[in-house]
Design a protein around this motif. Structure first.
Motif, PDB file in Angstrom:
ATOM      1  N   GLU A 249      47.838 -14.228  -7.885  1.00 17.25           N
ATOM      2  CA  GLU A 249      48.042 -13.662  -6.557  1.00 17.25           C
ATOM      3  C   GLU A 249      49.494 -13.812  -6.116  1.00 17.25           C
ATOM      4  O   GLU A 249      50.081 -12.882  -5.574  1.00 17.25           O
ATOM      5  CB  GLU A 249      47.106 -14.337  -5.545  1.00 17.25           C
ATOM      6  CG  GLU A 249      47.213 -13.814  -4.136  1.00 17.25           C
ATOM      7  CD  GLU A 249      46.751 -12.386  -3.988  1.00 17.25           C
ATOM      8  OE1 GLU A 249      47.189 -11.734  -3.029  1.00 17.25           O
ATOM      9  OE2 GLU A 249      45.975 -11.911  -4.825  1.00 17.25           O
TER      10      GLU A 249
ATOM     11  N   SER B  77      51.624 -11.368  -8.126  1.00 20.14           N
ATOM     12  CA  SER B  77      51.392 -10.000  -7.664  1.00 20.14           C
ATOM     13  C   SER B  77      52.053  -9.756  -6.311  1.00 20.14           C
ATOM     14  O   SER B  77      52.703  -8.725  -6.093  1.00 20.14           O
ATOM     15  CB  SER B  77      49.890  -9.737  -7.577  1.00 20.14           C
ATOM     16  OG  SER B  77      49.639  -8.451  -7.060  1.00 20.14           O
TER      17      SER B  77
ATOM     18  N   LEU C 106      40.554  -5.129  -9.861  1.00 19.75           N
ATOM     19  CA  LEU C 106      41.808  -5.855  -9.643  1.00 19.75           C
ATOM     20  C   LEU C 106      42.733  -5.709 -10.846  1.00 19.75           C
ATOM     21  O   LEU C 106      43.943  -5.490 -10.697  1.00 19.75           O
ATOM     22  CB  LEU C 106      41.518  -7.336  -9.380  1.00 19.75           C
ATOM     23  CG  LEU C 106      40.719  -7.670  -8.123  1.00 19.75           C
ATOM     24  CD1 LEU C 106      40.465  -9.170  -8.033  1.00 19.75           C
ATOM     25  CD2 LEU C 106      41.422  -7.170  -6.884  1.00 19.75           C
TER      26      LEU C 106
ATOM     27  N   SER D 128      44.005  -2.083 -10.920  1.00 15.35           N
ATOM     28  CA  SER D 128      45.004  -1.780  -9.883  1.00 15.35           C
ATOM     29  C   SER D 128      46.359  -2.374 -10.239  1.00 15.35           C
ATOM     30  O   SER D 128      47.401  -1.738 -10.012  1.00 15.35           O
ATOM     31  CB  SER D 128      44.528  -2.287  -8.517  1.00 15.35           C
ATOM     32  OG  SER D 128      44.400  -3.698  -8.517  1.00 15.35           O
ATOM     33  N   ASN D 129      46.377  -3.577 -10.825  1.00 17.20           N
ATOM     34  CA  ASN D 129      47.658  -4.150 -11.243  1.00 17.20           C
ATOM     35  C   ASN D 129      48.267  -3.376 -12.408  1.00 17.20           C
ATOM     36  O   ASN D 129      49.475  -3.147 -12.448  1.00 17.20           O
ATOM     37  CB  ASN D 129      47.471  -5.622 -11.632  1.00 17.20           C
ATOM     38  CG  ASN D 129      47.658  -6.556 -10.455  1.00 17.20           C
ATOM     39  OD1 ASN D 129      48.332  -6.213  -9.494  1.00 17.20           O
ATOM     40  ND2 ASN D 129      47.064  -7.721 -10.524  1.00 17.20           N
TER      41      ASN D 129
ATOM     42  N   THR E 214      47.591  -1.019  -3.930  1.00 19.60           N
ATOM     43  CA  THR E 214      47.809  -2.286  -3.237  1.00 19.60           C
ATOM     44  C   THR E 214      46.659  -2.591  -2.284  1.00 19.60           C
ATOM     45  O   THR E 214      46.193  -3.730  -2.187  1.00 19.60           O
ATOM     46  CB  THR E 214      49.147  -2.265  -2.474  1.00 19.60           C
ATOM     47  OG1 THR E 214      50.217  -2.112  -3.417  1.00 19.60           O
ATOM     48  CG2 THR E 214      49.363  -3.551  -1.688  1.00 19.60           C
TER      49      THR E 214
ATOM     50  N   PHE F  15      43.755  -3.738  -4.374  1.00 20.70           N
ATOM     51  CA  PHE F  15      43.940  -5.115  -4.845  1.00 20.70           C
ATOM     52  C   PHE F  15      43.730  -6.111  -3.717  1.00 20.70           C
ATOM     53  O   PHE F  15      43.053  -7.138  -3.891  1.00 20.70           O
ATOM     54  CB  PHE F  15      45.322  -5.295  -5.461  1.00 20.70           C
ATOM     55  CG  PHE F  15      45.526  -6.663  -6.057  1.00 20.70           C
ATOM     56  CD1 PHE F  15      45.157  -6.921  -7.366  1.00 20.70           C
ATOM     57  CD2 PHE F  15      46.064  -7.707  -5.302  1.00 20.70           C
ATOM     58  CE1 PHE F  15      45.313  -8.196  -7.914  1.00 20.70           C
ATOM     59  CE2 PHE F  15      46.228  -8.966  -5.845  1.00 20.70           C
ATOM     60  CZ  PHE F  15      45.847  -9.205  -7.153  1.00 20.70           C
ATOM     61  N   ASP F  16      44.326  -5.848  -2.549  1.00 29.69           N
ATOM     62  CA  ASP F  16      44.237  -6.802  -1.443  1.00 29.69           C
ATOM     63  C   ASP F  16      42.797  -6.982  -0.973  1.00 29.69           C
ATOM     64  O   ASP F  16      42.335  -8.111  -0.765  1.00 29.69           O
ATOM     65  CB  ASP F  16      45.117  -6.344  -0.278  1.00 29.69           C
ATOM     66  CG  ASP F  16      46.605  -6.486  -0.576  1.00 29.69           C
ATOM     67  OD1 ASP F  16      46.945  -7.142  -1.585  1.00 29.69           O
ATOM     68  OD2 ASP F  16      47.417  -5.941   0.188  1.00 29.69           O
TER      69      ASP F  16
ATOM     70  N   SER G 200      40.724  -8.690  -3.869  1.00 28.04           N
ATOM     71  CA  SER G 200      41.000 -10.108  -4.130  1.00 28.04           C
ATOM     72  C   SER G 200      40.354 -10.992  -3.073  1.00 28.04           C
ATOM     73  O   SER G 200      39.837 -12.073  -3.381  1.00 28.04           O
ATOM     74  CB  SER G 200      42.511 -10.359  -4.190  1.00 28.04           C
ATOM     75  OG  SER G 200      43.129 -10.057  -2.952  1.00 28.04           O
TER      76      SER G 200
ATOM     77  N   TYR H 294      53.291  -7.353 -12.160  1.00 26.30           N
ATOM     78  CA  TYR H 294      51.924  -6.834 -12.054  1.00 26.30           C
ATOM     79  C   TYR H 294      51.170  -7.015 -13.369  1.00 26.30           C
ATOM     80  O   TYR H 294      49.970  -7.309 -13.374  1.00 26.30           O
ATOM     81  CB  TYR H 294      51.939  -5.365 -11.655  1.00 26.30           C
ATOM     82  CG  TYR H 294      52.415  -5.122 -10.238  1.00 26.30           C
ATOM     83  CD1 TYR H 294      51.785  -5.742  -9.161  1.00 26.30           C
ATOM     84  CD2 TYR H 294      53.488  -4.284  -9.972  1.00 26.30           C
ATOM     85  CE1 TYR H 294      52.219  -5.523  -7.869  1.00 26.30           C
ATOM     86  CE2 TYR H 294      53.922  -4.063  -8.674  1.00 26.30           C
ATOM     87  CZ  TYR H 294      53.286  -4.682  -7.630  1.00 26.30           C
ATOM     88  OH  TYR H 294      53.709  -4.475  -6.344  1.00 26.30           O
TER      89      TYR H 294
END
Length: 202
Positions: free
Chosen positions: A1, A4, A61, A64-65, A100, A103-104, A107, A162
């Motif tokens: 985290e 990222s 996740l 997305s990264n 983003t 991911f946010d 997570s 990432y």
């Protein structure tokens, strides 16, 4: 985290400076680039939250990264090929914003299934400390790298953060169960409507 979030801070600065320095973008074009980057936070957030209620978080996740790494890697390649345009930056900025958001949201909803209930408060505190650390150190590190490498090349470094985050997620050994769905589970449209009403009513 933390890796990222640091990548986000670096990429935001480097993307804007690529537009300003490399493309000589006007103030209006920079404004449109910011609109493209932040529109997904309004458009995608509610849908992502509902989607994660029905699907496993970790694959999204990781994807997305990986997607953000690919998008950022396209910018310096476009500069070196002489095909970079402000329109391409708009598209990349919008897609980066969308990934983003994914991911946010993912997570935060992944964490309660990753740690036990008695460790959840500590884990959430560490995530917030991670955001704070990235917010403090990310812009300074980004400025240093841009001064040494130029803004477009710095995006290669941001892309690598990432990828490192994606690898870290892949290495998590605890299996993630599939979210349970029942016949009484409301439709996505109904849940998004409830979310919009909750936001407008607050």
């Amino acid at each position: 985290e933390t890796v990222s979030a640091t990548g986000v801070q670096i990429s935001e600065l480097a993307l804007l400076l690529t537009a300003v320095v490399t493309l000589r973008a006007s103030a209006f074009e920079i404004g449109l680039l910011n609109v493209a980057r932040y529109t997904p936070f309004v458009v995608v957030s509610l849908f992502a939250g509902v989607w994660f209620d029905r699907h496993r978080r970790r694959p999204a996740l990781i994807a997305s990264n990986a997607g953000r790494a690919l998008l950022l890697g396209l910018v310096p390649l476009a500069v070196l090929s002489g095909v970079l345009s402000i329109g391409l930056l708009y598209v990349i900025g919008f897609l980066l914003g969308a990934l983003t958001v994914v991911f946010d949201v993912g997570s935060l909803s992944y964490l309660p299934g990753l740690v036990s209930q008695r460790h959840l408060t500590e884990a959430n505190s560490k995530v917030q400390a991670s955001y704070a650390l990235a917010g403090i150190g990310g812009p300074g590190l980004g400025g240093l790298l841009i001064g040494i490498l130029t803004a477009p090349i710095t995006l290669f470094f941001s892309s690598a953060t990432y990828l490192a985050s994606a690898v870290s997620l892949i290495l998590i050994s605890r299996p993630e169960p599939e979210p349970e769905a029942t016949d009484e589970t409301p439709s996505i449209r109904t849940l998004i409507g409830e979310g919009i009403r909750a936001v407008l009513g607050n």
